[in-house]
Scaffold this active site. Structure first.
Site, PDB file in Angstrom:
ATOM      1  N   ASP A  24      40.321 113.240  61.664  1.00 13.65           N
ATOM      2  CA  ASP A  24      39.801 114.554  62.046  1.00 13.65           C
ATOM      3  C   ASP A  24      40.579 115.125  63.236  1.00 13.65           C
ATOM      4  O   ASP A  24      41.098 114.376  64.062  1.00 13.65           O
ATOM      5  CB  ASP A  24      38.311 114.412  62.401  1.00 13.65           C
ATOM      6  CG  ASP A  24      37.602 115.758  62.424  1.00 13.65           C
ATOM      7  OD1 ASP A  24      38.178 116.753  61.933  1.00 13.65           O
ATOM      8  OD2 ASP A  24      36.469 115.823  62.943  1.00 13.65           O
ATOM      9  N   ASN A  45      35.434 120.402  51.852  1.00 10.72           N
ATOM     10  CA  ASN A  45      36.687 121.059  52.246  1.00 10.72           C
ATOM     11  C   ASN A  45      37.125 122.161  51.265  1.00 10.72           C
ATOM     12  O   ASN A  45      37.939 123.015  51.610  1.00 10.72           O
ATOM     13  CB  ASN A  45      37.832 120.043  52.401  1.00 10.72           C
ATOM     14  CG  ASN A  45      37.736 119.203  53.657  1.00 10.72           C
ATOM     15  OD1 ASN A  45      38.252 118.084  53.711  1.00 10.72           O
ATOM     16  ND2 ASN A  45      37.068 119.709  54.690  1.00 10.72           N
TER      17      ASN A  45
HETATM   18  C1  FPP Z   1      40.633 116.986  59.106  1.00 13.00           C
HETATM   19  O1  FPP Z   1      41.085 117.803  60.183  1.00 13.00           O
HETATM   20  C2  FPP Z   1      41.712 116.650  58.188  1.00 13.00           C
HETATM   21  C3  FPP Z   1      41.781 117.018  56.875  1.00 13.00           C
HETATM   22  C4  FPP Z   1      40.751 117.830  56.226  1.00 13.00           C
HETATM   23  C5  FPP Z   1      42.937 116.666  56.018  1.00 13.00           C
HETATM   24  C6  FPP Z   1      43.617 115.368  56.263  1.00 13.00           C
HETATM   25  C7  FPP Z   1      44.943 115.384  55.609  1.00 13.00           C
HETATM   26  C8  FPP Z   1      46.075 114.851  56.113  1.00 13.00           C
HETATM   27  C9  FPP Z   1      46.151 114.077  57.352  1.00 13.00           C
HETATM   28  C10 FPP Z   1      47.381 115.053  55.406  1.00 13.00           C
HETATM   29  C11 FPP Z   1      47.661 114.346  54.139  1.00 13.00           C
HETATM   30  C12 FPP Z   1      47.120 112.993  54.005  1.00 13.00           C
HETATM   31  C13 FPP Z   1      47.431 112.086  53.036  1.00 13.00           C
HETATM   32  C14 FPP Z   1      46.668 110.844  52.987  1.00 13.00           C
HETATM   33  C15 FPP Z   1      48.483 112.262  52.051  1.00 13.00           C
HETATM   34  P1  FPP Z   1      40.448 119.257  60.378  1.00 13.00           P
HETATM   35  O2  FPP Z   1      41.288 120.233  59.637  1.00 13.00           O
HETATM   36  O3  FPP Z   1      39.012 119.236  59.969  1.00 13.00           O
HETATM   37  O4  FPP Z   1      40.601 119.459  61.923  1.00 13.00           O
HETATM   38  P2  FPP Z   1      39.621 120.319  62.876  1.00 13.00           P
HETATM   39  O5  FPP Z   1      38.303 119.605  62.894  1.00 13.00           O
HETATM   40  O6  FPP Z   1      40.320 120.255  64.198  1.00 13.00           O
HETATM   41  O7  FPP Z   1      39.539 121.697  62.322  1.00 13.00           O
END
Ligand code: FPP
Length: 249
Positions: free
Chosen positions: A21, A69
Protein backbone atom coordinates in the site's frame (compact mmCIF):
# COMPACT_ATOMS: atom_id res chain seq x y z
CA UNK A 1 25.80 -8.21 12.68
CA UNK A 2 23.49 -7.58 9.71
CA UNK A 3 19.73 -8.01 10.07
CA UNK A 4 19.86 -11.04 7.79
CA UNK A 5 22.42 -12.72 10.07
CA UNK A 6 20.21 -12.10 13.10
CA UNK A 7 17.29 -14.02 11.59
CA UNK A 8 16.89 -17.59 12.86
CA UNK A 9 16.44 -19.58 9.64
CA UNK A 10 15.06 -22.54 11.59
CA UNK A 11 12.05 -20.43 12.67
CA UNK A 12 10.98 -18.72 9.47
CA UNK A 13 7.30 -18.15 8.69
CA UNK A 14 6.32 -20.61 5.95
CA UNK A 15 3.96 -18.11 4.38
CA UNK A 16 4.12 -14.31 4.35
CA UNK A 17 1.25 -12.25 2.92
CA UNK A 18 1.71 -8.58 2.02
CA UNK A 19 -0.65 -5.67 1.41
CA UNK A 20 1.42 -3.41 -0.83
CA UNK A 21 0.00 0.00 0.00
CA UNK A 22 1.01 3.63 -0.52
CA UNK A 23 1.93 3.79 -4.21
CA UNK A 24 -0.42 6.71 -4.86
CA UNK A 25 0.76 8.75 -1.87
CA UNK A 26 4.40 8.08 -2.75
CA UNK A 27 3.84 9.45 -6.25
CA UNK A 28 1.85 12.44 -4.97
CA UNK A 29 4.66 13.36 -2.56
CA UNK A 30 6.93 13.57 -5.60
CA UNK A 31 4.43 15.61 -7.63
CA UNK A 32 3.93 12.68 -10.03
CA UNK A 33 0.89 10.76 -11.28
CA UNK A 34 -0.35 7.79 -9.21
CA UNK A 35 0.66 5.44 -12.01
CA UNK A 36 4.30 6.39 -11.42
CA UNK A 37 3.90 5.05 -7.89
CA UNK A 38 2.61 1.70 -9.19
CA UNK A 39 5.46 1.51 -11.72
CA UNK A 40 8.00 2.22 -8.98
CA UNK A 41 6.33 -0.41 -6.78
CA UNK A 42 7.42 -3.09 -9.23
CA UNK A 43 11.04 -2.67 -8.04
CA UNK A 44 9.85 -3.32 -4.47
CA UNK A 45 8.04 -6.45 -5.65
CA UNK A 46 11.19 -7.77 -7.31
CA UNK A 47 13.46 -6.99 -4.37
CA UNK A 48 11.02 -8.49 -1.84
CA UNK A 49 10.54 -11.67 -3.88
CA UNK A 50 14.32 -12.07 -4.25
CA UNK A 51 14.77 -11.42 -0.52
CA UNK A 52 12.13 -14.02 0.36
CA UNK A 53 13.80 -16.60 -1.88
CA UNK A 54 17.24 -15.83 -0.44
CA UNK A 55 15.88 -16.35 3.07
CA UNK A 56 14.01 -19.54 2.15
CA UNK A 57 10.37 -18.47 2.58
CA UNK A 58 8.33 -21.08 0.67
CA UNK A 59 5.10 -19.06 0.18
CA UNK A 60 4.65 -15.35 -0.50
CA UNK A 61 1.29 -13.77 -1.36
CA UNK A 62 0.91 -10.21 -2.64
CA UNK A 63 -2.31 -8.19 -2.81
CA UNK A 64 -1.81 -6.74 -6.29
CA UNK A 65 -5.39 -5.71 -7.18
CA UNK A 66 -8.48 -5.92 -5.00
CA UNK A 67 -12.03 -6.37 -6.25
CA UNK A 68 -12.68 -2.87 -4.86
CA UNK A 69 -9.84 -1.45 -7.01
CA UNK A 70 -12.13 -1.75 -10.07
CA UNK A 71 -13.85 1.39 -8.70
CA UNK A 72 -10.75 3.54 -9.28
CA UNK A 73 -10.60 5.97 -12.23
CA UNK A 74 -10.71 4.08 -15.54
CA UNK A 75 -7.28 5.31 -16.58
CA UNK A 76 -5.62 4.06 -13.39
CA UNK A 77 -7.30 0.63 -13.72
CA UNK A 78 -6.17 0.43 -17.34
CA UNK A 79 -2.61 1.42 -16.41
CA UNK A 80 -2.52 -1.14 -13.58
CA UNK A 81 -3.67 -3.93 -15.91
CA UNK A 82 -1.05 -2.93 -18.49
CA UNK A 83 1.58 -2.86 -15.75
CA UNK A 84 0.55 -6.32 -14.58
CA UNK A 85 0.83 -7.76 -18.07
CA UNK A 86 4.20 -6.14 -18.81
CA UNK A 87 5.65 -6.91 -15.35
CA UNK A 88 4.61 -10.57 -15.38
CA UNK A 89 6.02 -10.88 -18.89
CA UNK A 90 9.33 -9.11 -18.12
CA UNK A 91 9.79 -10.75 -14.73
CA UNK A 92 9.26 -14.33 -15.96
CA UNK A 93 13.05 -14.54 -16.45
CA UNK A 94 13.72 -13.40 -12.86
CA UNK A 95 11.11 -15.87 -11.56
CA UNK A 96 12.84 -18.71 -13.43
CA UNK A 97 16.29 -17.65 -12.19
CA UNK A 98 15.03 -17.64 -8.60
CA UNK A 99 13.03 -20.87 -8.86
CA UNK A 100 9.73 -19.08 -8.17
CA UNK A 101 6.40 -20.65 -9.10
CA UNK A 102 3.72 -18.09 -9.99
CA UNK A 103 0.15 -18.59 -8.80
CA UNK A 104 -2.92 -16.33 -8.86
CA UNK A 105 -6.06 -16.13 -6.74
CA UNK A 106 -9.18 -14.01 -7.08
CA UNK A 107 -11.96 -13.51 -9.57
CA UNK A 108 -9.52 -14.05 -12.43
CA UNK A 109 -12.30 -14.27 -15.04
CA UNK A 110 -12.97 -10.56 -14.52
CA UNK A 111 -9.45 -9.61 -15.69
CA UNK A 112 -8.86 -8.42 -19.27
CA UNK A 113 -8.12 -11.34 -21.66
CA UNK A 114 -4.51 -10.20 -22.28
CA UNK A 115 -3.90 -10.30 -18.56
CA UNK A 116 -5.38 -13.80 -18.21
CA UNK A 117 -3.27 -14.97 -21.18
CA UNK A 118 -0.01 -13.62 -19.73
CA UNK A 119 -0.82 -15.01 -16.30
CA UNK A 120 -1.54 -18.47 -17.69
CA UNK A 121 1.64 -18.44 -19.77
CA UNK A 122 3.88 -17.52 -16.83
CA UNK A 123 2.04 -19.84 -14.42
CA UNK A 124 2.63 -22.70 -16.85
CA UNK A 125 6.27 -21.83 -17.48
CA UNK A 126 7.13 -21.42 -13.79
CA UNK A 127 5.18 -24.50 -12.65
CA UNK A 128 8.44 -26.50 -12.65
CA UNK A 129 9.92 -24.24 -9.93
CA UNK A 130 9.88 -25.16 -6.27
CA UNK A 131 11.87 -22.61 -4.20
CA UNK A 132 8.92 -20.34 -3.51
CA UNK A 133 5.28 -20.05 -4.57
CA UNK A 134 4.44 -16.43 -5.35
CA UNK A 135 0.68 -15.92 -5.30
CA UNK A 136 -0.76 -12.73 -6.74
CA UNK A 137 -4.19 -11.79 -5.37
CA UNK A 138 -5.90 -10.22 -8.39
CA UNK A 139 -9.44 -8.91 -8.53
CA UNK A 140 -9.47 -10.51 -5.10
CA UNK A 141 -11.97 -10.09 -2.29
CA UNK A 142 -11.95 -12.37 0.72
CA UNK A 143 -15.72 -12.12 1.19
CA UNK A 144 -16.14 -13.11 -2.46
CA UNK A 145 -13.83 -16.08 -1.94
CA UNK A 146 -15.68 -17.24 1.20
CA UNK A 147 -19.05 -16.81 -0.53
CA UNK A 148 -17.81 -18.91 -3.48
CA UNK A 149 -16.67 -21.63 -1.09
CA UNK A 150 -20.05 -21.64 0.67
CA UNK A 151 -21.87 -21.81 -2.68
CA UNK A 152 -19.79 -24.74 -3.90
CA UNK A 153 -20.50 -26.66 -0.67
CA UNK A 154 -24.22 -25.85 -0.90
CA UNK A 155 -24.28 -27.21 -4.46
CA UNK A 156 -22.64 -30.45 -3.39
CA UNK A 157 -25.16 -30.83 -0.56
CA UNK A 158 -28.03 -30.15 -2.98
CA UNK A 159 -26.71 -32.79 -5.36
CA UNK A 160 -26.36 -35.30 -2.54
CA UNK A 161 -22.55 -35.45 -2.78
CA UNK A 162 -21.99 -34.06 0.69
CA UNK A 163 -23.70 -34.28 4.08
CA UNK A 164 -24.00 -30.93 5.97
CA UNK A 165 -22.61 -32.74 9.04
CA UNK A 166 -19.41 -33.50 7.10
CA UNK A 167 -18.62 -29.82 6.56
CA UNK A 168 -15.78 -29.01 8.91
CA UNK A 169 -12.95 -26.44 8.75
CA UNK A 170 -10.79 -28.67 6.54
CA UNK A 171 -13.61 -29.24 4.06
CA UNK A 172 -14.39 -25.52 3.98
CA UNK A 173 -10.72 -24.65 3.50
CA UNK A 174 -10.46 -27.05 0.57
CA UNK A 175 -12.97 -24.85 -1.32
CA UNK A 176 -10.95 -21.64 -0.88
CA UNK A 177 -8.63 -20.45 -3.64
CA UNK A 178 -5.68 -20.96 -1.29
CA UNK A 179 -6.39 -24.70 -0.86
CA UNK A 180 -3.08 -26.53 -0.44
CA UNK A 181 -1.23 -23.41 0.71
CA UNK A 182 -0.51 -23.06 4.45
CA UNK A 183 -2.09 -20.09 6.22
CA UNK A 184 0.14 -17.00 6.38
CA UNK A 185 2.00 -16.82 9.66
CA UNK A 186 2.86 -13.18 9.04
CA UNK A 187 0.95 -10.41 7.27
CA UNK A 188 2.75 -7.19 6.41
CA UNK A 189 0.99 -3.97 5.44
CA UNK A 190 2.89 -0.91 4.29
CA UNK A 191 1.96 2.80 4.35
CA UNK A 192 0.90 3.11 8.00
CA UNK A 193 -2.68 1.90 7.48
CA UNK A 194 -3.97 -0.52 10.13
CA UNK A 195 -6.56 -2.50 8.18
CA UNK A 196 -7.00 -5.95 6.63
CA UNK A 197 -9.03 -4.60 3.67
CA UNK A 198 -10.90 -7.78 2.73
CA UNK A 199 -7.63 -9.74 2.37
CA UNK A 200 -7.39 -13.45 3.28
CA UNK A 201 -9.89 -13.07 6.15
CA UNK A 202 -10.18 -16.82 6.79
CA UNK A 203 -6.46 -17.52 6.29
CA UNK A 204 -5.22 -14.70 8.55
CA UNK A 205 -7.06 -16.05 11.62
CA UNK A 206 -3.84 -16.72 13.57
CA UNK A 207 -1.36 -14.56 11.62
CA UNK A 208 0.96 -12.09 13.24
CA UNK A 209 0.27 -8.63 11.84
CA UNK A 210 3.10 -6.22 11.06
CA UNK A 211 2.48 -2.63 10.03
CA UNK A 212 5.17 -0.29 8.72
CA UNK A 213 4.84 3.40 7.82
CA UNK A 214 7.04 2.87 4.73
CA UNK A 215 5.20 3.45 1.47
CA UNK A 216 5.35 0.41 -0.84
CA UNK A 217 7.74 1.91 -3.47
CA UNK A 218 10.27 2.53 -0.66
CA UNK A 219 9.98 -1.03 0.68
CA UNK A 220 13.04 -3.23 0.11
CA UNK A 221 14.23 -6.67 1.20
CA UNK A 222 15.84 -5.14 4.35
CA UNK A 223 12.36 -3.98 5.40
CA UNK A 224 11.08 -7.49 4.73
CA UNK A 225 13.88 -8.92 6.89
CA UNK A 226 13.00 -6.45 9.63
CA UNK A 227 9.40 -7.73 9.61
CA UNK A 228 10.63 -11.35 9.84
CA UNK A 229 12.96 -10.40 12.71
CA UNK A 230 10.06 -8.73 14.52
CA UNK A 231 7.90 -11.82 13.91
CA UNK A 232 10.55 -14.03 15.53
CA UNK A 233 10.45 -11.92 18.70
CA UNK A 234 6.74 -12.59 19.16
CA UNK A 235 5.18 -15.39 21.18
CA UNK A 236 2.52 -17.26 19.21
CA UNK A 237 0.15 -18.85 21.70
CA UNK A 238 -2.79 -20.04 19.54
CA UNK A 239 -5.16 -19.56 22.49
CA UNK A 240 -2.89 -21.29 25.02
CA UNK A 241 -1.13 -19.64 27.98
CA UNK A 242 2.61 -18.84 28.10
CA UNK A 243 2.96 -21.40 30.93
CA UNK A 244 1.46 -24.15 28.76
CA UNK A 245 3.87 -23.33 25.95
CA UNK A 246 6.97 -22.99 28.16
CA UNK A 247 6.35 -25.15 31.29
CA UNK A 248 10.01 -25.01 32.38
CA UNK A 249 10.14 -21.22 32.73
C1 FPP B 1 -1.83 0.10 -3.45
O1 FPP B 1 -1.38 1.45 -3.42
C2 FPP B 1 -1.27 -0.64 -4.57
C3 FPP B 1 -1.99 -1.17 -5.60
C4 FPP B 1 -3.44 -1.05 -5.70
C5 FPP B 1 -1.34 -1.88 -6.73
C6 FPP B 1 -0.11 -2.66 -6.45
C7 FPP B 1 0.60 -2.94 -7.72
C8 FPP B 1 1.93 -2.93 -7.90
C9 FPP B 1 2.91 -2.74 -6.83
C10 FPP B 1 2.51 -3.10 -9.27
C11 FPP B 1 2.48 -4.41 -9.94
C12 FPP B 1 2.63 -5.59 -9.08
C13 FPP B 1 2.85 -6.87 -9.49
C14 FPP B 1 2.82 -7.93 -8.49
C15 FPP B 1 3.12 -7.26 -10.87
P1 FPP B 1 -2.44 2.64 -3.52
O2 FPP B 1 -2.59 3.00 -4.95
O3 FPP B 1 -3.71 2.23 -2.85
O4 FPP B 1 -1.72 3.78 -2.73
P2 FPP B 1 -2.43 4.95 -1.88
O5 FPP B 1 -3.09 4.29 -0.71
O6 FPP B 1 -1.27 5.80 -1.47
O7 FPP B 1 -3.38 5.66 -2.78
Amino acid sequence: MSLLEQIDVSRLPRHVAIIMDGNGRWAKEKGKLRVFGHQSGVLSVRDTVEGAVKLGIPFLTLYAFSAENWNRPKLEVYALMELLVSTISKETKTLMENGVKLNAIGNLKSLPPRCIKQLNETIKKTSVNSNCTLTLALSYSSRWEITQAARSLALDVKEGKLEPADIDEDVFESRLSTAGIPDPELMIRTSGEYRISNYLLWQLAYSELYFTPKLWPDFRREDFYEAIFDFQKRERRFGKTSEQLYPNF
